[in-house]
Design a protein around this motif. Structure first.
Motif, short mmCIF file in Angstrom:
data_model
loop_
_atom_site.label_atom_id
_atom_site.label_comp_id
_atom_site.label_asym_id
_atom_site.label_seq_id
_atom_site.Cartn_x
_atom_site.Cartn_y
_atom_site.Cartn_z
N HIS A 55 0.83 -1.19 0.00
CA HIS A 55 0.00 0.00 0.00
C HIS A 55 0.87 1.25 0.00
O HIS A 55 2.01 1.22 0.47
CB HIS A 55 -0.90 0.03 1.24
N HIS A 56 0.31 2.32 -0.50
CA HIS A 56 0.91 3.63 -0.39
C HIS A 56 0.31 4.29 0.85
O HIS A 56 -0.88 4.12 1.13
CB HIS A 56 0.62 4.49 -1.63
N GLU A 57 1.12 5.06 1.55
CA GLU A 57 0.63 5.72 2.74
C GLU A 57 -0.47 6.72 2.39
O GLU A 57 -0.38 7.45 1.42
CB GLU A 57 1.78 6.43 3.45
N ASN A 58 -1.54 6.68 3.18
CA ASN A 58 -2.67 7.63 3.04
C ASN A 58 -3.30 7.61 1.65
O ASN A 58 -3.67 8.67 1.13
CB ASN A 58 -2.23 9.05 3.40
N ASP A 59 -3.44 6.44 1.06
CA ASP A 59 -4.04 6.32 -0.27
C ASP A 59 -5.56 6.41 -0.15
O ASP A 59 -6.20 5.47 0.32
CB ASP A 59 -3.63 4.99 -0.90
N PRO A 60 -6.16 7.50 -0.59
CA PRO A 60 -7.61 7.65 -0.43
C PRO A 60 -8.42 6.81 -1.42
O PRO A 60 -9.63 6.68 -1.26
CB PRO A 60 -7.83 9.15 -0.71
N TYR A 61 -7.76 6.21 -2.40
CA TYR A 61 -8.48 5.47 -3.44
C TYR A 61 -8.53 3.97 -3.20
O TYR A 61 -9.33 3.27 -3.82
CB TYR A 61 -7.85 5.74 -4.81
N HIS A 62 -7.70 3.47 -2.32
CA HIS A 62 -7.69 2.02 -2.07
C HIS A 62 -8.84 1.65 -1.15
O HIS A 62 -9.03 2.28 -0.11
CB HIS A 62 -6.35 1.60 -1.47
N PRO A 63 -9.63 0.65 -1.51
CA PRO A 63 -10.80 0.30 -0.69
C PRO A 63 -10.45 -0.11 0.74
O PRO A 63 -11.24 0.10 1.65
CB PRO A 63 -11.47 -0.84 -1.45
N THR A 65 -8.39 1.26 2.69
CA THR A 65 -8.11 2.44 3.52
C THR A 65 -9.26 2.70 4.49
O THR A 65 -9.04 3.13 5.62
CB THR A 65 -7.87 3.68 2.63
N LYS A 66 -10.48 2.42 4.07
CA LYS A 66 -11.65 2.64 4.91
C LYS A 66 -11.91 1.47 5.86
O LYS A 66 -12.67 1.60 6.81
CB LYS A 66 -12.88 2.86 4.04
N LEU A 67 -11.29 0.32 5.60
CA LEU A 67 -11.58 -0.88 6.38
C LEU A 67 -10.55 -1.20 7.46
O LEU A 67 -10.89 -1.76 8.50
CB LEU A 67 -11.68 -2.09 5.44
N ILE A 73 2.92 -0.82 4.19
CA ILE A 73 3.25 0.40 3.44
C ILE A 73 4.60 0.20 2.75
O ILE A 73 5.56 -0.27 3.37
CB ILE A 73 3.31 1.63 4.38
N ILE A 74 4.67 0.55 1.47
CA ILE A 74 5.90 0.43 0.70
C ILE A 74 7.04 1.13 1.44
O ILE A 74 6.89 2.25 1.93
CB ILE A 74 5.72 1.04 -0.70
N GLY A 75 8.18 0.42 1.54
CA GLY A 75 9.37 0.99 2.15
C GLY A 75 9.46 0.85 3.65
O GLY A 75 10.39 1.36 4.26
N THR A 76 8.48 0.17 4.27
CA THR A 76 8.52 -0.02 5.71
C THR A 76 8.91 -1.45 6.07
O THR A 76 8.72 -2.37 5.26
CB THR A 76 7.17 0.29 6.37
N GLU A 77 9.42 -1.64 7.28
CA GLU A 77 9.75 -2.99 7.76
C GLU A 77 8.50 -3.83 7.93
O GLU A 77 8.59 -5.06 7.92
CB GLU A 77 10.52 -2.90 9.08
N GLY A 78 7.37 -3.20 8.09
CA GLY A 78 6.12 -3.94 8.22
C GLY A 78 5.83 -4.81 7.02
O GLY A 78 5.15 -5.82 7.12
N ARG A 79 6.38 -4.44 5.88
CA ARG A 79 6.14 -5.17 4.63
C ARG A 79 7.15 -6.30 4.42
O ARG A 79 7.00 -7.13 3.52
CB ARG A 79 6.21 -4.19 3.46
N ASP A 80 8.19 -6.37 5.25
CA ASP A 80 9.19 -7.44 5.13
C ASP A 80 8.59 -8.77 5.55
O ASP A 80 7.69 -8.83 6.39
CB ASP A 80 10.39 -7.16 6.05
N LEU A 81 9.12 -9.83 4.98
CA LEU A 81 8.72 -11.16 5.43
C LEU A 81 9.03 -11.30 6.92
O LEU A 81 10.01 -10.76 7.42
CB LEU A 81 9.46 -12.25 4.65
#
Length: 182
Positions: A55-63, A65-67, A73-81
């Motif tokens: 995901h991109h941070e604060n993406d208002p278009y991704h469904p 985001t509301k859920l 988030i791209i570029g974060t350690e959260g996205r690492d395996l």
């Protein structure tokens, strides 16, 4: 039967105790089982596909985001395996039969070239592991069914933050899409 392993969303944000959208302990408990499954596929020189939510941070278009809170988030350690799967992937990532694909929706097939890669390799059976059983694993399995793949879901390699949803999905895999749940 030619098989491929699909690892769905086994990231820090979905599995680590402090992950942004973690399934926590249930996800952590399957780590060794997934690790062993990767080793099995590696030793057989079968295809391994890592499908990772991004995901991109604060993406208002991704469904989502509301859920859900922001996650993967791209570029974060959260996205690492998560944990040992990260170092395992780093060891095998250059093998010709190991693939990393980014996905933007629940299903590993939506908006990716996963189906093309599987068909090019004459793969007819997918073994799906990862998290969450009742969200991304479920949607990936349903799309695999709709694309006429045989499906294997190892119970000890999938988890969710929602035990009732996890149990329902395992039953659904077997009874509604003909998956082998072992």
């Amino acid at each position: 039967m030619k098989k491929a392993l699909i690892i769905v969303d086994y990231s820090n944000d979905f599995v680590a105790t402090d992950g942004k959208l973690t399934c926590g302990e249930p996800g952590q408990e399957i780590e060794q089982n997934i690790y062993d499954k990767v080793e099995e596929y590696k030793s057989n020189q079968d295809s391994i596909f890592y499908l990772m939510d991004y995901h991109h941070e604060n993406d208002p278009y991704h469904p989502e985001t509301k859920l859900f809170p922001p996650h993967n988030i791209i570029g974060t350690e959260g996205r690492d395996l998560y944990n040992t799967l990260k170092s395992q992937y780093e060891e095998i990532q250059d093998f010709k039969n190991v693939f990393w694909l980014d996905k933007t929706r629940y299903s590993a097939f939506f908006g990716t070239n996963l189906d093309s890669l599987l068909r090019e390799r004459k793969i007819d059976t997918v073994e799906i592991v990862g998290v969450c059983t009742d969200i991304c694993v479920l949607h990936t399995a349903v799309d695999a069914y709709n694309l006429n793949y045989k499906i294997i879901i190892p119970k000890n390699c999938v988890a969710s933050f929602n035990q009732a949803g996890h149990d329902w999905a395992l039953t659904h895999f077997e009874n509604s899409i003909g998956a082998v749940v072992e």
